[in-house]
Every structure is written in C-alpha cells, then in structure tokens.
Design an enzyme around this catalytic site. Structure first.
Site, PDB file in Angstrom:
ATOM      1  N   ASP A   1       0.833  -1.210   0.000  1.00 50.17           N
ATOM      2  CA  ASP A   1       0.000   0.000   0.000  1.00 50.17           C
ATOM      3  C   ASP A   1       0.864   1.255   0.000  1.00 50.17           C
ATOM      4  O   ASP A   1       1.983   1.242   0.517  1.00 50.17           O
ATOM      5  CB  ASP A   1      -0.915  -0.038   1.243  1.00 50.17           C
ATOM      6  CG  ASP A   1      -2.107   0.889   1.092  1.00 50.17           C
ATOM      7  OD1 ASP A   1      -2.362   1.379  -0.023  1.00 50.17           O
ATOM      8  OD2 ASP A   1      -2.789   1.128   2.106  1.00 50.17           O
TER       9      ASP A   1
ATOM     10  N   HIS B   1       2.541   3.540  -8.973  1.00 48.23           N
ATOM     11  CA  HIS B   1       2.377   2.103  -9.210  1.00 48.23           C
ATOM     12  C   HIS B   1       3.591   1.539  -9.951  1.00 48.23           C
ATOM     13  O   HIS B   1       4.042   0.437  -9.677  1.00 48.23           O
ATOM     14  CB  HIS B   1       1.093   1.832 -10.000  1.00 48.23           C
ATOM     15  CG  HIS B   1      -0.150   2.224  -9.252  1.00 48.23           C
ATOM     16  ND1 HIS B   1      -0.379   1.838  -7.953  1.00 48.23           N
ATOM     17  CD2 HIS B   1      -1.223   2.987  -9.597  1.00 48.23           C
ATOM     18  CE1 HIS B   1      -1.542   2.341  -7.542  1.00 48.23           C
ATOM     19  NE2 HIS B   1      -2.065   3.047  -8.522  1.00 48.23           N
TER      20      HIS B   1
ATOM     21  N   LEU C   1      10.767 -20.579  -5.459  1.00 52.31           N
ATOM     22  CA  LEU C   1       9.811 -19.674  -4.814  1.00 52.31           C
ATOM     23  C   LEU C   1       8.477 -19.753  -5.537  1.00 52.31           C
ATOM     24  O   LEU C   1       8.440 -19.785  -6.772  1.00 52.31           O
ATOM     25  CB  LEU C   1      10.331 -18.226  -4.899  1.00 52.31           C
ATOM     26  CG  LEU C   1       9.373 -17.132  -4.423  1.00 52.31           C
ATOM     27  CD1 LEU C   1       9.242 -17.131  -2.901  1.00 52.31           C
ATOM     28  CD2 LEU C   1       9.836 -15.751  -4.885  1.00 52.31           C
TER      29      LEU C   1
HETATM   30  C1  IPE Z   1      -5.450  -2.754  -0.320  1.00 51.13           C
HETATM   31  O1  IPE Z   1      -5.139  -1.417  -0.463  1.00 51.13           O
HETATM   32  C2  IPE Z   1      -5.410  -3.444  -1.639  1.00 51.13           C
HETATM   33  C3  IPE Z   1      -4.094  -3.588  -2.260  1.00 51.13           C
HETATM   34  C4  IPE Z   1      -2.955  -3.257  -1.752  1.00 51.13           C
HETATM   35  C5  IPE Z   1      -4.134  -4.196  -3.560  1.00 51.13           C
HETATM   36  P1  IPE Z   1      -6.249  -0.284  -0.606  1.00 51.13           P
HETATM   37  O2  IPE Z   1      -5.516   0.990  -0.713  1.00 51.13           O
HETATM   38  O3  IPE Z   1      -7.179  -0.622  -1.706  1.00 51.13           O
HETATM   39  O4  IPE Z   1      -7.048  -0.409   0.766  1.00 51.13           O
HETATM   40  P2  IPE Z   1      -7.906   0.646   1.572  1.00 51.13           P
HETATM   41  O5  IPE Z   1      -8.900   1.232   0.613  1.00 51.13           O
HETATM   42  O6  IPE Z   1      -6.970   1.688   2.079  1.00 51.13           O
HETATM   43  O7  IPE Z   1      -8.526  -0.136   2.688  1.00 51.13           O
HETATM   44  C1  IPE Z   2      -1.563   0.250  -3.389  1.00 52.05           C
HETATM   45  O1  IPE Z   2      -1.318   1.608  -3.400  1.00 52.05           O
HETATM   46  C2  IPE Z   2      -1.705  -0.329  -4.782  1.00 52.05           C
HETATM   47  C3  IPE Z   2      -3.068  -0.750  -5.136  1.00 52.05           C
HETATM   48  C4  IPE Z   2      -4.122  -0.743  -4.352  1.00 52.05           C
HETATM   49  C5  IPE Z   2      -3.241  -1.193  -6.495  1.00 52.05           C
HETATM   50  P1  IPE Z   2      -2.504   2.657  -3.390  1.00 52.05           P
HETATM   51  O2  IPE Z   2      -2.842   3.003  -4.800  1.00 52.05           O
HETATM   52  O3  IPE Z   2      -3.636   2.167  -2.575  1.00 52.05           O
HETATM   53  O4  IPE Z   2      -1.814   3.887  -2.700  1.00 52.05           O
HETATM   54  P2  IPE Z   2      -2.478   4.905  -1.681  1.00 52.05           P
HETATM   55  O5  IPE Z   2      -3.025   4.099  -0.551  1.00 52.05           O
HETATM   56  O6  IPE Z   2      -3.559   5.631  -2.425  1.00 52.05           O
HETATM   57  O7  IPE Z   2      -1.357   5.793  -1.281  1.00 52.05           O
HETATM   58 MG    MG Z   3      -4.135   2.356  -0.592  1.00 48.61          MG
END
Ligand code: IPE
Ligand code: IPE
Ligand code: MG
Length: 238
Positions: free
Chosen positions: A21, A38, A132
C-alpha cells in the site's frame, strides 16, 4: 539439517504475504500522477522477490488489486491493468530461469480477457519453478474467496460434515500454506479483505514505509520482528 544458516534461521517462516500500500501517496508527495507510484511499486516488487528467494522462503504472496479497487477512477484502473499485462509478459522468462513459479489468486474470470490469457500463460510457463512460489492476488477479495468456496461446496455436496480441512480444499490455492507473516506498508493498519480465512493466525507487521520505498532492509526488519513473536494458536506460552 539445512546447510544454509539463513534457511535454518527462517525455517518457521514459510509464507510472507504483503499488502503493498501507498503507491498513490508516494506519487502525490512528488507531485506525480498516481500511476507513476504504481510503476515505482513494480521496482519494489522486483527487489522483494529477489530478497525472498535469497532467504529461501518458499512462498511470497502480494496483494496487487482487490475486488474493491474497481471503484477507482477508470484511468487508474486501466493504467494498473496495462501495468500488470506489461510486467507479467516482460518477466515470464526471467522468473522461469530463476526457478520462480508464478500463480494467481482471485476472481480470475473477472479480469479483462487479454490479461487473463497472459496470466494463464505465465502460470503454465513457470509451473516447474521450485525455488519460490510467487502468488499475485489480483481481483482478490477474502470474502469473495469464501463465498466462491461455499458456492462450490453447495454445487458438489449436501454440505454436511464441512470441516476446516474439507473447506480449505475449495479455496483458490488449497495447497499453499497459510501466511505466517502479513506485512502492510504505508501506515494503514487493516486487512482490506486480504487472506481472511488463511490469515486467522498470521503475525501482523505494519510499517509506515510507502510500498515504492520498501527495501531489503524493511523486509529484514519485518522478519526480525516475526522471529521474536511467540505464536500460541490459542495455547499457552511455549
Ligand atoms: C489494499 O489497499 C489493496 C491492495 C494493496 C491491492 P487499498 O488501498 O485498496 O485499501 P484501503 O482502501 O486503504 O482499505
Ligand atoms: C496500493 O497503493 C496499490 C493498489 C491498491 C493497487 P494505493 O494506490 O492504494 O496507494 P495509496 O493508498 O492511495 O497511497
Ligand atoms: Mg491504498
């Protein structure tokens, strides 16, 4: 006995799972589009796959896209899908050469056709990898996985005598051991629908590091913390 000290140290650690995240915030802090966050996240994936292999940890699962992530703006969803497609295709041969078996968990039928095709190809080409198992959770939701298992069971049996062991057979990857350690980056302290069944007794590790900044050192810190935990499974202190 193992002849590698690392193998011995981490022998209780078979499966690390990561909620990757913070890509969006990483980009926003740099006044960049979220998609560049990303992309930077993919580099962190490469680093961590290498590190996990070097530690002889046999399973690594990565939460890449949740069943709820479709709610995001179309441009971000499209960008993420192209990134998955590009990255999986680019990495297939290298993963095979390195003995990495790539597998996917999630509602694969809900992924766009072209990407699903590449996912099947990648699983097939890397299927003999023994160093792995890299599990990418894509269009994955823990609740959905449990519901899919229940629907499967209802179709196949009268539903009597369902035990933990029999239920498990209907999960997406029944042969994969439960995660020992679930790491979440970016300071959020929640599961967001990740490994709900399998994570019942996982040790949790939260770090404020944003996923694109996650390094071998952050991974090592998480493992060191795991090594100090006393896993009781409802029993008493060992
Ligand atoms: C969780 O992250 C999903 C992934 C890392 C793929 P999100 O950014 O979607 O989760 P919330 O919305 O903060 O709970
Ligand atoms: C996690 O990073 C990646 C995915 C959920 C695909 P985020 O895109 O949720 O990044 P934040 O949480 O908005 O910073
Ligand atoms: Mg996120």
């Amino acid at each position: 006995m193992s002849d590698s000290p690392r193998e011995e140290i981490f022998s209780s650690l078979q499966h690390i799972a990561i909620i990757m995240d913070g890509n969006g915030r990483w980009a926003q802090r740099r006044h960049l589009p979220r998609l560049l966050g990303h992309r930077a996240g993919v580099k962190a994936v490469e680093r961590i796959v290498r590190a996990t292999t070097s530690y002889h940890i046999p399973y690594l699962s990565l939460y890449a896209f949740s069943t709820e992530n479709w709610k995001r703006p179309q441009t971000e969803v499209k960008g993420l899908m192209s990134l998955f497609k590009f990255y999986i295709r680019k990495k297939i041969d290298e993963l095979r050469e390195e003995g990495v078996r790539l597998r996917f968990a999630g509602r694969i039928q809900g992924v766009p056709d072209d990407i699903r095709e590449i996912m099947y190809q990648a699983e097939n080409i890397t299927k003999d990898g023994e160093r792995l198992q890299l599990i990418v959770c894509l269009n994955y939701g823990g609740r959905q996985e449990i519901l899919d298992a229940i629907q499967h069971i209802v179709r196949e049996s009268d539903g009597t005598d369902i035990t933990d062991e029999t239920f498990r057979k209907y999960l997406y990857l029944p042969d994969v051991p439960d995660p020992d350690l679930i790491i979440r980056t970016s300071g959020e302290q929640r599961l967001s629908n990740f490994w709900l069944w399998q994570g019942a007794y996982s040790e949790l590790y939260f770090t404020s590091v944003l996923w694109p900044d996650f390094t071998e050192k952050t991974l090592k810190d998480a493992i060191d913390s795991f090594e100090k935990r006393d896993r009781r499974y409802g029993g008493i202190q060992s």
